[in-house]
Design an enzyme around this catalytic site. Structure first.
Site, PDB file in Angstrom:
ATOM      1  N   ASP A 281      55.790  58.688  61.393  1.00  0.00           N
ATOM      2  CA  ASP A 281      57.327  59.171  61.364  1.00  0.00           C
ATOM      3  C   ASP A 281      57.140  60.594  60.820  1.00  0.00           C
ATOM      4  O   ASP A 281      58.073  61.382  61.164  1.00  0.00           O
ATOM      5  CB  ASP A 281      58.063  58.241  60.559  1.00  0.00           C
ATOM      6  N   TRP A 319      61.567  62.922  60.247  1.00  0.00           N
ATOM      7  CA  TRP A 319      62.467  62.380  59.252  1.00  0.00           C
ATOM      8  C   TRP A 319      63.013  61.282  59.414  1.00  0.00           C
ATOM      9  O   TRP A 319      63.881  60.618  58.920  1.00  0.00           O
ATOM     10  CB  TRP A 319      63.814  63.275  59.100  1.00  0.00           C
ATOM     11  N   ASP A 320      62.344  60.434  60.533  1.00  0.00           N
ATOM     12  CA  ASP A 320      62.834  59.123  60.812  1.00  0.00           C
ATOM     13  C   ASP A 320      64.179  59.106  61.394  1.00  0.00           C
ATOM     14  O   ASP A 320      64.926  58.243  61.178  1.00  0.00           O
ATOM     15  CB  ASP A 320      62.570  58.279  59.696  1.00  0.00           C
ATOM     16  N   TYR A 321      64.614  60.177  62.172  1.00  0.00           N
ATOM     17  CA  TYR A 321      65.834  60.136  62.689  1.00  0.00           C
ATOM     18  C   TYR A 321      66.083  59.527  64.200  1.00  0.00           C
ATOM     19  O   TYR A 321      66.179  60.092  65.106  1.00  0.00           O
ATOM     20  CB  TYR A 321      66.437  61.680  62.683  1.00  0.00           C
TER      21      TYR A 321
END
Length: 642
Positions: A281, A319-321
């Site tokens: 990530d 950003w793990d978005y």
């Protein structure tokens, strides 16, 4: 982390207060909840009008059902979270438990009709804990009404099976796969537990479409995030589509999996798939470029799996978005023209409206410059897509001036923490010194998703305002466990040159450092591309033992629904309540206490014209929030009989 009011008259029928329809609205007094989002496109909008702004304060608990399936993690295995959104069809309510059991209830009384147990191992290590968000249903129109498995329920399990069940009896459909199930383990890099299913499948054109959940931050090369379709009658695989094919030249990655809920457009024969982050990530040096089609909304042709179009919400995600929110299909009336659209709310707090047939933006989207990475080997995307409308749902930057605390000590500690971190606004890449991710890993909008009221072009979304701190740790330092002294989450990201440290930005009291509210409910006018209203949602009083004058606004995981009675119903917050808000003003009108936090999306239904309208919510706490109570309660609210 430890508006304009519409009048509505009413009349009494059978001892119930029944609302008359508002002008121009056809009255509906019988309606099921046949899909996760009520309709196949996921609008979560009910036409029922018995419960209104005038009488919602009279709601009481009508019945409570306890599934018997709950785990606090202390006896081995994971902790459970009750996130199921039930279906209601043919007078029955179908709910799934954290252990993947499927239970059929009488939808008016809550009495059990049958149960089905796929017998997963509840002690196995599933990355998301013990959760399941529901089933899908399908009717085989070639079969006679009395034949077994004419109406089927489909469940995807934590141990990677797709199971077909007779909705009438709860027995497996023998003609589907082997004894009613097919394995979902046939993907590149499959690993038990790491690869699992939490969301219901999608059904369209006689195929069942499944995605997957894959653990985050473990390795650079993770299992394939392939999306697959199976024949709804036989279980035979019909097609598969991979967002980031494994073995792509020069790329060490995987995942980009569709773990959230899909939407379908049967008339256009399209499946709308929200895809997640490519692995790992927080470092992308070995997966250079945009990483299409990770972090995207893609439209696949239901009969072939061919990509019709795709739109990437986040390039080269660091950003793990991931696209956690289910896509929502809506017809927007804009400047006198009706536009068939798909709406995507994102962890970034941005809302994208795209033409359903082409993927073209309804509102212009700008590719804007964003901060550069200072990590050797990392090539962050120089730009990211920002809609010109609607505006962001949450703030995109945190500075020392935004620091908040219950006490002066809290404020001083938070200010010092912020000063020491890189904080250049949204899409600031992770760094060695530590970066403030704003919004944080919980969003913005998370898997809670949105609801859409077509009469007013209103999209209702709950969003979180919880900044995270993310720091990359060089491999040699990370592998020395004696140096992992800070309280937070450490993730190995094996196969990359960096491990990862992550935590929420919190004061010594445990509450967030950022100025409240920490969670909001927002109504967006999609015709104008403007926010109509925004209000704090819930409360974090009591979090970590904090009491006293805590401002309103809580993080939330669990989405809204809207009704023709001009109401929004939502739970999802740390405090254990189901709430009702005025759809046109945002004013909170009612809240009903639950046995535990309701991290699920409620439903509403009415089976008979002279019957009651029920609002039902799963209330069991969250698998990853240890400060919350665990429960197994399914709670139904209704107006009193007299």
């Amino acid at each position: 982390m430890r508006g304009i009011a519409f009048t509505c008259s009413a009349l009494a029928i059978g001892g119930l207060l029944i609302a008359a329809a508002a002008p121009g609205r056809e009255r509906v007094d019988v309606d099921d909840w046949p899909s996760y989002g009520h309709d196949a496109g996921g609008a979560r909008a009910s036409p029922l009008v018995q419960i209104t702004r005038a009488n919602v304060s009279r709601l009481k608990i009508a019945w409570t059902f306890h599934t018997g399936d709950a785990a606090d993690g202390r006896a081995g295995g994971g902790r459970s979270g009750f996130e199921s959104t039930p279906l209601v069809v043919d007078g029955r309510l179908y709910v799934t438990t954290p252990f993947n059991r499927v239970i059929a209830l009488d939808a008016e009384t809550g009495a059990v009709r049958w149960t089905f147990d796929p017998k997963i191992d509840p002690r196995a290590d599933y990355g998301d804990g013990l959760i399941n968000r529901g089933v899908a249903t399908w009717v085989d129109e070639t079969m006679r009404a009395e034949e077994p498995c004419r109406r089927r329920l489909f469940e995807a399990t934590l141990d990677a099976r797709l199971i077909a069940i007779d909705a009438a009896t709860g027995r497996p459909c023998e003609g589907f796969g082997s004894s009613g199930e097919v394995t979902l383990r046939g993907v590149g890099g499959y690993e038990p537990g790491v690869y699992h299913m939490t969301s219901p499948p999608a059904v369209v054109d006689n195929v069942v479409v499944v995605g997957s959940a894959i653990n985050d931050n473990m390795r650079a090369e993770m299992p394939s995030g392939v999306v697959r379709a199976y024949d709804a009658r036989t279980g035979a695989e019909r097609w598969r589509w991979d967002p980031v094919p494994l073995g792509r030249s020069g790329m060490k990655s995987g995942a980009a999996n569709a773990w959230s809920v899909m939407a379908v457009d049967p008339a256009r024969h399209l499946v709308f798939v929200p895809t997640g982050s490519a692995s790992p990530d927080y470092y992308g040096g070995d997966r250079r470029g945009d990483n299409k089609w990770a972090n995207s909304i893609v439209a696949l042709r239901s009969q072939s799996g061919e990509l019709a179009w795709g739109f990437q919400l986040v390039h080269h995600d660091l950003w793990d978005y991931d696209s956690a929110s289910p896509p929502l299909l809506a017809t927007i009336t804009r400047r006198g023209r009706r536009i068939a659209a798909v709406i995507a709310s994102n962890k970034s707090g941005l809302v994208y409206a795209l033409n359903r047939e082409t993927g073209e933006p309804v509102f212009p989207i700008d590719e804007r410059p964003v901060p550069k990475s200072d990590i050797p080997g990392e090539e962050a995307s120089p730009t990211q897509p920002f809609p010109t409308a609607p505006p962001p749902l949450v703030p995109h930057r945190m500075s020392p001036d935004d620091v908040w605390g219950l006490t002066a000590a809290d404020r001083d500690a938070c200010a010092a923490r912020v000063e020491a971190l890189r904080s250049d606004g949204i899409f600031t890449p992770p760094s060695l010194q530590g970066t403030i991710e704003m919004p944080g890993v919980l969003g913005g909008a998370n898997w809670s998703g949105a609801a859409f009221d077509a009469r007013r072009n209103l999209l209702v979304v709950n969003a979180n305002i919880l900044p995270s701190v993310v720091r990359l740790v060089p491999r040699a330092e990370f592998d020395d466990e004696s140096r992992r002294t800070e309280d937070g989450e450490y993730a190995v990201q094996r196969g990359s040159p960096y491990g990862m440290f992550r935590r929420f930005l919190q004061a010594p009291s445990g509450l967030p450092c950022v100025r409240p509210p920490w969670g909001v409910l927002t109504a967006v006018d999609l015709a104008a591309g403007a926010i109509r209203w925004q209000v704090p949602l819930g409360s974090m009083r009591g979090f970590g033992g904090v009491s006293g004058d805590v401002p309103p606004g809580s993080f939330s995981l669990g989405g809204p629904i809207v009704t023709a009675g001009d109401l929004v119903f939502i739970a999802g917050t740390f405090d254990p309540y189901l709430r009702a808000f005025d759809l046109v003003t945002g004013r909170e009108l009612w809240k009903g206490e639950l046995p535990a936090s309701g991290h699920a999306t409620p439903i509403t239904y009415q089976l008979r014209a002279t019957g009651r309208q029920y609002v039902v919510i799963a209330a069991g706490g969250h698998a990853k929030i240890s400060e919350e109570k665990v429960s197994d309660a399914l709670v139904a609210f209704a107006l009193p009989r007299n």
